[in-house]
Design an enzyme around this catalytic site. Structure first.
Site, PDB file in Angstrom:
ATOM      1  N   ARG A  17      46.819  99.235  61.546  1.00 38.08           N
ATOM      2  CA  ARG A  17      47.213  98.640  62.830  1.00 38.08           C
ATOM      3  C   ARG A  17      48.692  98.908  63.112  1.00 38.08           C
ATOM      4  O   ARG A  17      49.071  99.288  64.223  1.00 38.08           O
ATOM      5  CB  ARG A  17      46.936  97.130  62.813  1.00 38.08           C
ATOM      6  CG  ARG A  17      45.467  96.778  62.946  1.00 38.08           C
ATOM      7  CD  ARG A  17      45.172  95.347  62.509  1.00 38.08           C
ATOM      8  NE  ARG A  17      43.819  94.923  62.842  1.00 38.08           N
ATOM      9  CZ  ARG A  17      42.732  95.277  62.171  1.00 38.08           C
ATOM     10  NH1 ARG A  17      42.844  96.076  61.109  1.00 38.08           N
ATOM     11  NH2 ARG A  17      41.533  94.851  62.531  1.00 38.08           N
ATOM     12  N   GLY A  59      36.408 104.921  58.758  1.00 42.74           N
ATOM     13  CA  GLY A  59      35.878 104.334  59.983  1.00 42.74           C
ATOM     14  C   GLY A  59      36.938 103.677  60.847  1.00 42.74           C
ATOM     15  O   GLY A  59      36.912 103.783  62.077  1.00 42.74           O
ATOM     16  N   SER A 135      34.654  94.312  64.550  1.00 40.58           N
ATOM     17  CA  SER A 135      35.945  93.907  65.121  1.00 40.58           C
ATOM     18  C   SER A 135      36.860  95.105  65.362  1.00 40.58           C
ATOM     19  O   SER A 135      37.813  95.023  66.140  1.00 40.58           O
ATOM     20  CB  SER A 135      36.641  92.916  64.189  1.00 40.58           C
ATOM     21  OG  SER A 135      36.929  93.536  62.938  1.00 40.58           O
ATOM     22  N   ASP A 281      33.522  92.247  54.229  1.00 45.92           N
ATOM     23  CA  ASP A 281      33.952  93.240  53.239  1.00 45.92           C
ATOM     24  C   ASP A 281      33.976  92.709  51.811  1.00 45.92           C
ATOM     25  O   ASP A 281      34.067  93.488  50.865  1.00 45.92           O
ATOM     26  CB  ASP A 281      35.347  93.789  53.593  1.00 45.92           C
ATOM     27  CG  ASP A 281      35.281  94.854  54.676  1.00 45.92           C
ATOM     28  OD1 ASP A 281      34.170  95.373  54.939  1.00 45.92           O
ATOM     29  OD2 ASP A 281      36.333  95.174  55.250  1.00 45.92           O
TER      30      ASP A 281
END
Length: 398
Positions: A17, A59, A135, A281
């Site tokens: 991010r 991903g 998400s 996860d």
């Protein structure tokens, strides 16, 4: 009795991010960046202006880079990856970006990578998405939102299942000075042309910490393990580990940028139920811990696991089945019955999935096993086997 300290690499989720935000706002500096393959692929992908961007198994990078390149004028790329990546859906994100005005087309199969992205100025600022999807689709849009001319108003349709990861993204936006709101099912991010200079320190990865929680849970009472660098008020949803592993006799104490794990109880519940919709996860780690402890579990909220690096639910059923586990799965849940039987000398297949390798490794405390394609851990935690060796695990390369 085990007493040791392990320093874990920065969070892959936070790193990816922040890398995207740094590409949009070069005034941001980053410390404790993840040394994972995924972060490396993300960093290199952001540097490409035109041509092919191969993200391999990453991903997160596929989703984030799709949004990034769609919003960058004069950049044109083809985003592709491994064979498994071409089987992982991306249509929901592509449709949302097209609704905002993006120019994206499929190279082969509709709804799946590889995709061609021609960057352009996106001026529309309202879009909706199903709320129960990965998400990463939502975060991909939120991360580019402040750099869009009119910001973004994102409506989530239905029940939201990935709130912690969404809040992580909004938290990082706040840390760099971007204003946003999250009320009901509507998220608004205000446009911001520049942000103040800052140094963002990536917290270590809580998903990676899960394997050490599992180790401590399988050890004797009195075992202590210190992990750094962690914060009590973490942005990461997987920090729920500290609460979950109380059921496995593991106590968590917080110090300054570290956590101390201590095994305090040998008796545990015989069966537990956990909704992991907000932290899928760590499902593999938890079910393996339960199996090693001889307790049962019913895990729900796992609908996103079927589209990960592998179909994680079927992979768990197969590999735990080899070890003798009575395990049953649906498309969104997993049930493990209590069992004291653990088969020996089993070879665990990892399916190009880093979490399969790391989740099963702690079972070496209970039985002899082999991990096939063990180097797959480099996707998120390249130092994993070295760190296990520091804890006196016998790690041999085949």
């Amino acid at each position: 009795m085990l007493k040791a300290t392990v320093k874990i690499t920065g969070s892959k989720s936070e790193s990816n991010r922040l890398l995207l935000l740094q590409a949009l706002y070069p005034t941001i500096a980053i410390e404790n960046l993840s040394n994972s393959d995924d972060a490396d692929v993300m960093e290199k992908g952001l540097q490409i202006e035109n041509g092919i961007v191969d993200i391999h198994h990453a991903g997160t990078a596929m989703r984030f880079l799709t949004a990034y390149f769609a919003s960058q004028e004069n950049k044109e790329v083809i985003l592709t990856g491994s064979k498994r990546m071409t089987e992982r859906p991306i249509k929901v994100l592509v449709d949302a970006l097209k609704e905002l005005g993006a120019d994206i087309s499929y190279e082969n199969n509709e709804g799946y990578p590889p995709i061609k992205v021609k960057g352009k100025k996106l001026v529309k600022n309202k879009v909706s998405l199903p709320a129960n999807i990965s998400s990463q689709y939502i975060s991909a849009l939120l991360l580019i939102a402040p750099n869009l001319e009119n910001g973004l108003e994102l409506e989530l349709i239905g029940e939201i299942t990935s709130v912690p990861y969404i809040k992580m993204t909004l938290g990082l936006l706040s840390q760099i000075g971007v204003e946003s709101s999250f009320e009901g099912n509507t998220i608004k991010v205000l446009p911001q042309e520049t942000v103040p200079s800052s140094t963002q320190v990536v917290e270590s990865d809580w998903s990676s910490a899960s394997y050490f929680y599992s180790i401590v849970s399988l050890c004797d009472v009195g075992t202590e393990l210190t992990l750094s660098s962690y914060n009590k008020n973490s942005l990461q949803g997987d920090s729920v580990l500290a609460e979950i592993y109380k059921d496995f006799g593991v106590e968590t104490s917080y110090g300054e940028h570290e956590v101390l794990l201590r095994k305090i109880a040998s008796e545990t519940n015989k069966e537990i139920e956990i909704d992991l919709a907000n932290a899928p996860d760590i499902a593999q780690t938890i079910v393996v811990s339960c199996f090693g402890l001889g307790i049962g579990c019913h895990l729900t909220g796992l609908h996103t696991l079927k589209i990960k690096e592998t179909d994680r639910l079927e992979a768990l059923k197969t590999e735990l089945g080899k070890l003798g586990a009575p395990i049953y799965v649906t498309d969104k849940s997993l049930t493990l019955k209590p069992s004291d039987q653990i088969n020996k000398d089993v070879a665990i297949d990892t399916y190009n999935d880093h979490r399969m390798a790391m989740a099963f490794a702690p079972l070496a405390l209970k039985t002899s096993l082999f991990i096939n394609d063990a180097e797959v851990v480099s996707k998120s935690y390249p130092d994993f086997w070295k760190d296990l060796e520091s804890l006196k695990f016998q790690v041999k390369n085949s």
